[in-house]
Design a protein around this motif. Sequence first.
Motif, short mmCIF file in Angstrom:
data_model
loop_
_atom_site.label_atom_id
_atom_site.label_comp_id
_atom_site.label_asym_id
_atom_site.label_seq_id
_atom_site.Cartn_x
_atom_site.Cartn_y
_atom_site.Cartn_z
N ARG A 43 97.49 48.58 -43.26
CA ARG A 43 97.14 47.21 -43.62
C ARG A 43 98.34 46.30 -43.85
O ARG A 43 98.17 45.10 -43.99
CB ARG A 43 96.27 47.22 -44.88
CG ARG A 43 95.01 48.06 -44.75
CD ARG A 43 94.10 47.91 -45.94
NE ARG A 43 94.60 48.59 -47.14
CZ ARG A 43 94.01 48.52 -48.34
NH1 ARG A 43 92.94 47.78 -48.50
NH2 ARG A 43 94.50 49.19 -49.37
N GLU A 44 99.51 46.89 -43.93
CA GLU A 44 100.72 46.08 -44.18
C GLU A 44 101.73 46.29 -43.05
O GLU A 44 101.64 47.24 -42.27
CB GLU A 44 101.35 46.47 -45.52
CG GLU A 44 100.44 46.25 -46.73
CD GLU A 44 100.31 44.79 -47.15
OE1 GLU A 44 100.52 43.89 -46.33
OE2 GLU A 44 99.98 44.56 -48.33
N GLN A 45 102.72 45.42 -43.01
CA GLN A 45 103.66 45.42 -41.90
C GLN A 45 104.73 46.52 -42.02
O GLN A 45 105.09 46.93 -43.12
CB GLN A 45 104.35 44.06 -41.80
CG GLN A 45 103.42 42.93 -41.41
CD GLN A 45 104.16 41.63 -41.19
OE1 GLN A 45 105.38 41.55 -41.30
NE2 GLN A 45 103.41 40.58 -40.86
N GLY A 46 105.20 46.92 -40.85
CA GLY A 46 106.42 47.71 -40.78
C GLY A 46 106.28 49.20 -40.96
O GLY A 46 107.28 49.89 -41.18
N TRP A 47 105.07 49.76 -40.83
CA TRP A 47 104.92 51.20 -40.99
C TRP A 47 105.36 51.92 -39.71
O TRP A 47 105.17 51.43 -38.59
CB TRP A 47 103.47 51.55 -41.31
CG TRP A 47 103.12 51.32 -42.76
CD1 TRP A 47 103.16 50.13 -43.43
CD2 TRP A 47 102.67 52.29 -43.71
NE1 TRP A 47 102.76 50.29 -44.73
CE2 TRP A 47 102.44 51.62 -44.93
CE3 TRP A 47 102.41 53.66 -43.64
CZ2 TRP A 47 102.00 52.27 -46.08
CZ3 TRP A 47 101.96 54.32 -44.79
CH2 TRP A 47 101.76 53.63 -45.98
N THR A 48 105.94 53.08 -39.90
CA THR A 48 106.39 53.93 -38.78
C THR A 48 105.82 55.33 -38.96
O THR A 48 105.82 55.87 -40.08
CB THR A 48 107.93 54.01 -38.74
OG1 THR A 48 108.45 52.73 -38.35
CG2 THR A 48 108.40 55.06 -37.73
N THR A 85 93.40 38.80 -44.26
CA THR A 85 92.56 38.68 -45.45
C THR A 85 93.25 39.41 -46.59
O THR A 85 94.24 40.13 -46.39
CB THR A 85 91.17 39.30 -45.21
OG1 THR A 85 91.31 40.72 -45.01
CG2 THR A 85 90.49 38.68 -43.99
N ALA A 86 92.73 39.26 -47.79
CA ALA A 86 93.34 39.93 -48.95
C ALA A 86 93.23 41.44 -48.83
O ALA A 86 94.12 42.18 -49.26
CB ALA A 86 92.66 39.45 -50.23
N THR A 87 92.14 41.93 -48.23
CA THR A 87 91.94 43.37 -48.12
C THR A 87 92.66 43.96 -46.92
O THR A 87 93.19 45.07 -46.98
CB THR A 87 90.44 43.69 -48.02
OG1 THR A 87 89.78 43.13 -49.17
CG2 THR A 87 90.19 45.19 -48.00
N TYR A 88 92.70 43.21 -45.81
CA TYR A 88 93.33 43.69 -44.58
C TYR A 88 94.30 42.62 -44.07
O TYR A 88 93.96 41.84 -43.17
CB TYR A 88 92.26 43.98 -43.52
CG TYR A 88 91.31 45.08 -43.91
CD1 TYR A 88 91.73 46.42 -43.93
CD2 TYR A 88 89.99 44.81 -44.26
CE1 TYR A 88 90.86 47.44 -44.28
CE2 TYR A 88 89.12 45.82 -44.62
CZ TYR A 88 89.57 47.14 -44.62
OH TYR A 88 88.71 48.14 -44.98
N PRO A 89 95.49 42.56 -44.64
CA PRO A 89 96.43 41.49 -44.27
C PRO A 89 96.92 41.58 -42.83
O PRO A 89 96.42 40.88 -41.96
CB PRO A 89 97.57 41.67 -45.27
CG PRO A 89 97.02 42.51 -46.37
CD PRO A 89 95.99 43.39 -45.74
N ASP A 90 97.90 42.45 -42.55
CA ASP A 90 98.52 42.44 -41.23
C ASP A 90 99.37 43.70 -41.04
O ASP A 90 100.38 43.87 -41.71
CB ASP A 90 99.39 41.20 -41.06
CG ASP A 90 99.99 41.07 -39.67
OD1 ASP A 90 99.70 41.92 -38.81
OD2 ASP A 90 100.75 40.11 -39.46
N ALA A 91 98.95 44.57 -40.13
CA ALA A 91 99.69 45.81 -39.87
C ALA A 91 100.59 45.70 -38.66
O ALA A 91 100.87 46.70 -37.98
CB ALA A 91 98.71 46.97 -39.69
N SER A 92 101.06 44.49 -38.37
CA SER A 92 102.00 44.30 -37.26
C SER A 92 103.33 45.01 -37.55
O SER A 92 103.54 45.56 -38.63
CB SER A 92 102.24 42.81 -37.04
OG SER A 92 101.06 42.16 -36.60
N HIS A 93 104.21 44.99 -36.57
CA HIS A 93 105.53 45.63 -36.66
C HIS A 93 105.37 47.14 -36.91
O HIS A 93 106.13 47.73 -37.67
CB HIS A 93 106.38 44.97 -37.76
CG HIS A 93 106.59 43.51 -37.54
ND1 HIS A 93 107.65 43.01 -36.82
CD2 HIS A 93 105.86 42.42 -37.92
CE1 HIS A 93 107.58 41.69 -36.77
NE2 HIS A 93 106.50 41.31 -37.43
#
Length: 217
Positions: A83-88, A110-118
């Motif tokens: 749900r968050e950015q920058g995971w590898t 959204t507050a629960t599922y923001p952004d899993a980009s990167h």
Amino acid sequence: GGPRGSFETFTDLAPNIRSRDIIYLSGVLREQAVAPLGAFDVSIVGAANQPRQATNSGVPTGGGATWLAPSSPAATTPLLELREQGWTIENVFFNGPTDDSCVKLHCEETATYPDASHFTARGCRFGGGFIGIEDYGGASNCLIEDCSFESYAGVGGGAIVCTNQGIRIPQRWWVRNNRFLPSVNGILSAHVDSRFEYNSFSAMTTAVINLAFGNTG
């Protein structure tokens, strides 16, 4: 954040995860889990020489770094939802549920599922399940390299699939040096400003690369 001991499940570990942590997965994990909010740039590394099946007839062997679906899944959910950015994720063998994905990237703002980009997947094996890597919403700046995908032949399923473009058409993906093995639907996703190079595709079931899937990229 420094060493914080060992945990039997990702769910137990999740409240302790901090940004820039490195998590080592050793042996077999049978779980469907959701990554915590507020933790960025986290790495999950398989503590094995190669990502491989680490069970014999369902019994853990003590080797490998394997993430499997539970014997009796409680719900139609992915093995891991980010749900968050920058995971590898590196050097892990995933074998997902037959009705969902191995790894799902939520990009919903959204507050629960923001952004899993990167997101980066490197040196992993995705074998089985419905979808290998699912993009829900339209993630950007993702790198998929040196991975293998097999047994994703169901209608609507595939190795890399965008199932929702509510935020954007996926953009700035780099998919390189991967193997798409027989009985696989390949890449089903519109993309813009992205690169697909040096991948090998073997006897696809339906689609090799469909860049008009869901929209026109």
